[in-house]
Scaffold this motif. Sequence first.
Motif, PDB file in Angstrom:
ATOM      1  N   ASP A  63       0.829  -1.207   0.000  1.00  0.00           N
ATOM      2  CA  ASP A  63       0.000   0.000   0.000  1.00  0.00           C
ATOM      3  C   ASP A  63       0.864   1.257   0.000  1.00  0.00           C
ATOM      4  O   ASP A  63       0.524   2.253  -0.656  1.00  0.00           O
ATOM      5  CB  ASP A  63      -0.941   0.002   1.204  1.00  0.00           C
ATOM      6  N   GLU A  64       1.985   1.224   0.710  1.00  0.00           N
ATOM      7  CA  GLU A  64       2.871   2.377   0.729  1.00  0.00           C
ATOM      8  C   GLU A  64       3.535   2.573  -0.639  1.00  0.00           C
ATOM      9  O   GLU A  64       3.715   3.710  -1.095  1.00  0.00           O
ATOM     10  CB  GLU A  64       3.937   2.200   1.806  1.00  0.00           C
ATOM     11  N   ALA A  65       3.880   1.470  -1.302  1.00  0.00           N
ATOM     12  CA  ALA A  65       4.447   1.576  -2.650  1.00  0.00           C
ATOM     13  C   ALA A  65       3.434   2.177  -3.613  1.00  0.00           C
ATOM     14  O   ALA A  65       3.791   3.020  -4.451  1.00  0.00           O
ATOM     15  CB  ALA A  65       4.901   0.202  -3.137  1.00  0.00           C
ATOM     16  N   LEU A  66       2.192   1.789  -3.503  1.00  0.00           N
ATOM     17  CA  LEU A  66       1.151   2.364  -4.364  1.00  0.00           C
ATOM     18  C   LEU A  66       0.930   3.836  -4.040  1.00  0.00           C
ATOM     19  O   LEU A  66       0.743   4.659  -4.939  1.00  0.00           O
ATOM     20  CB  LEU A  66      -0.155   1.579  -4.201  1.00  0.00           C
ATOM     21  N   ARG A  67       0.978   4.170  -2.752  1.00  0.00           N
ATOM     22  CA  ARG A  67       0.740   5.558  -2.349  1.00  0.00           C
ATOM     23  C   ARG A  67       1.857   6.470  -2.840  1.00  0.00           C
ATOM     24  O   ARG A  67       1.605   7.598  -3.285  1.00  0.00           O
ATOM     25  CB  ARG A  67       0.638   5.644  -0.819  1.00  0.00           C
ATOM     26  N   ARG A  68       3.094   5.984  -2.798  1.00  0.00           N
ATOM     27  CA  ARG A  68       4.233   6.817  -3.168  1.00  0.00           C
ATOM     28  C   ARG A  68       4.685   6.604  -4.611  1.00  0.00           C
ATOM     29  O   ARG A  68       5.646   7.216  -5.070  1.00  0.00           O
ATOM     30  CB  ARG A  68       5.391   6.549  -2.195  1.00  0.00           C
ATOM     31  N   ARG A 187       6.325  14.695 -15.309  1.00  0.00           N
ATOM     32  CA  ARG A 187       5.341  13.880 -16.034  1.00  0.00           C
ATOM     33  C   ARG A 187       4.507  14.714 -17.007  1.00  0.00           C
ATOM     34  O   ARG A 187       3.893  15.706 -16.600  1.00  0.00           O
ATOM     35  CB  ARG A 187       4.418  13.182 -15.039  1.00  0.00           C
ATOM     36  N   PRO A 188       4.461  14.329 -18.281  1.00  0.00           N
ATOM     37  CA  PRO A 188       3.579  15.026 -19.226  1.00  0.00           C
ATOM     38  C   PRO A 188       2.117  14.876 -18.818  1.00  0.00           C
ATOM     39  O   PRO A 188       1.715  13.831 -18.290  1.00  0.00           O
ATOM     40  CB  PRO A 188       3.851  14.313 -20.553  1.00  0.00           C
ATOM     41  N   LYS A 189       1.334  15.885 -19.070  1.00  0.00           N
ATOM     42  CA  LYS A 189      -0.054  15.885 -18.609  1.00  0.00           C
ATOM     43  C   LYS A 189      -0.901  14.805 -19.269  1.00  0.00           C
ATOM     44  O   LYS A 189      -1.912  14.360 -18.708  1.00  0.00           O
ATOM     45  CB  LYS A 189      -0.694  17.255 -18.846  1.00  0.00           C
ATOM     46  N   ASP A 190      -0.514  14.343 -20.476  1.00  0.00           N
ATOM     47  CA  ASP A 190      -1.312  13.355 -21.184  1.00  0.00           C
ATOM     48  C   ASP A 190      -0.766  11.926 -21.039  1.00  0.00           C
ATOM     49  O   ASP A 190      -1.183  11.026 -21.770  1.00  0.00           O
ATOM     50  CB  ASP A 190      -1.430  13.712 -22.670  1.00  0.00           C
ATOM     51  N   LEU A 191       0.133  11.702 -20.085  1.00  0.00           N
ATOM     52  CA  LEU A 191       0.644  10.353 -19.848  1.00  0.00           C
ATOM     53  C   LEU A 191      -0.346   9.599 -18.960  1.00  0.00           C
ATOM     54  O   LEU A 191      -0.384   9.789 -17.744  1.00  0.00           O
ATOM     55  CB  LEU A 191       2.026  10.408 -19.186  1.00  0.00           C
ATOM     56  N   GLU A 211       2.410  11.165  -9.545  1.00  0.00           N
ATOM     57  CA  GLU A 211       1.503  12.062 -10.259  1.00  0.00           C
ATOM     58  C   GLU A 211       2.270  13.132 -11.022  1.00  0.00           C
ATOM     59  O   GLU A 211       1.780  13.662 -12.025  1.00  0.00           O
ATOM     60  CB  GLU A 211       0.537  12.731  -9.273  1.00  0.00           C
ATOM     61  N   ASP A 212       3.478  13.451 -10.554  1.00  0.00           N
ATOM     62  CA  ASP A 212       4.231  14.564 -11.141  1.00  0.00           C
ATOM     63  C   ASP A 212       5.498  14.139 -11.879  1.00  0.00           C
ATOM     64  O   ASP A 212       6.170  14.995 -12.473  1.00  0.00           O
ATOM     65  CB  ASP A 212       4.624  15.559 -10.036  1.00  0.00           C
TER      66      ASP A 212
END
Length: 379
Positions: A63-68, A187-191, A211-212
């Motif tokens: 869960d921590e890997a998914l969160r981060r 991260r590109p916005k459309d990825l 996310e970024d």
Amino acid sequence: MKTIEKVLIVGGGIGGQSAGIALRQIGIEVEIAEILPKFDVYGVGIIQQANALRALDALGVADEALRRGSPYPKVKMCTATGHQIAEAGTDPIGRFPSHNGISRRVLHDILLERSIELGVKYRLGLTVDSITDKEDGVDIVFSDGTTGSYDLLIGGDGINSKVRNLIFGESKPNYVGLSNWRYAFKRPKDLDTGYIYFGKKSKLGIIPMTEDSCYVFVVSAEGADNPFIKEDQMIPKLQSYMEEYPIPMIQELIDQVVDPKLVNYRPLETLNLPAPWHKGNVIIIGDAAHATIPQLGSGAALAIEDAVVLAEEIKKQDGAQAIFTRFMKRRYDRCKMVVESSEKLGEWELMEFSGQKLPENANIGATMGKTTGMLAQPI
């Protein structure tokens, strides 16, 4: 029959730390000897398929890997111009998505935090110089001259394993003629997921990490005899590979490749040690036993699975040989298939990059599908 109470793990990478966590969870005293004087993990990304997340869940860190990290669905496989030809990856397993992208540094930190929480003891800046196997354990002389006695020794010290060479004699990795480049980006916005593009001279992937952030990897053929790249060539060569792909998302990143020290470049090597991977009270896991190239994105996953399975067998406390025999039965064929399938995919890629015609039996999709389907099966 001696109860296993104290274990030494050589190597503090993904496999070694995973083994430390798994053993502490069943009450085993664990020391990890790591040759680096301090951890300095490069921050480029790693692909975690659903089976890797399932194994991480057994360690209490999924869960921590998914969160981060950055969960995403199957990877879209495309031509160099962006036409989608297939999807790749394991199906979701329970609550775990097809993939999670994450910085290797972040994954290391997550495992380290869990290890410390559970009481794993670290000894940095040293490795083993000699191993004396006894009926009831192993005696160790470390590279700093200190000594120790343990019930078991686990070698998780990577493709150039000192433990493997001390126990089984020297075995050298096999360079497959390919190299891997990685570089991190905003991260590109459309990825929206992971993408892999197949060009004439290379293969390029763009993988979410958070996310970024994301990273780009390139697989190329840099020469069978000398794949070494000088630092002043890193930026222009990586940019030249990226220029082959007229994808706006890729083209916008080219000018951001500016620091050669942030280019992670390595020639790709494999190692597939014959069974058994154990002798006496010593066993090796992860890349020390079955190093694979990243064509199936499963090297780290196999090491984590090794750790989970080994701890499950040790918990039964019926002697090292019985434990190791069951471990090999559960792990050998699975790991061998991944290594060999990855090698075959790499061989076909090398042929394409060299302008050679592929053999009639070359079926990239079928090979990837069969192997990822197997990985989705329980360990």
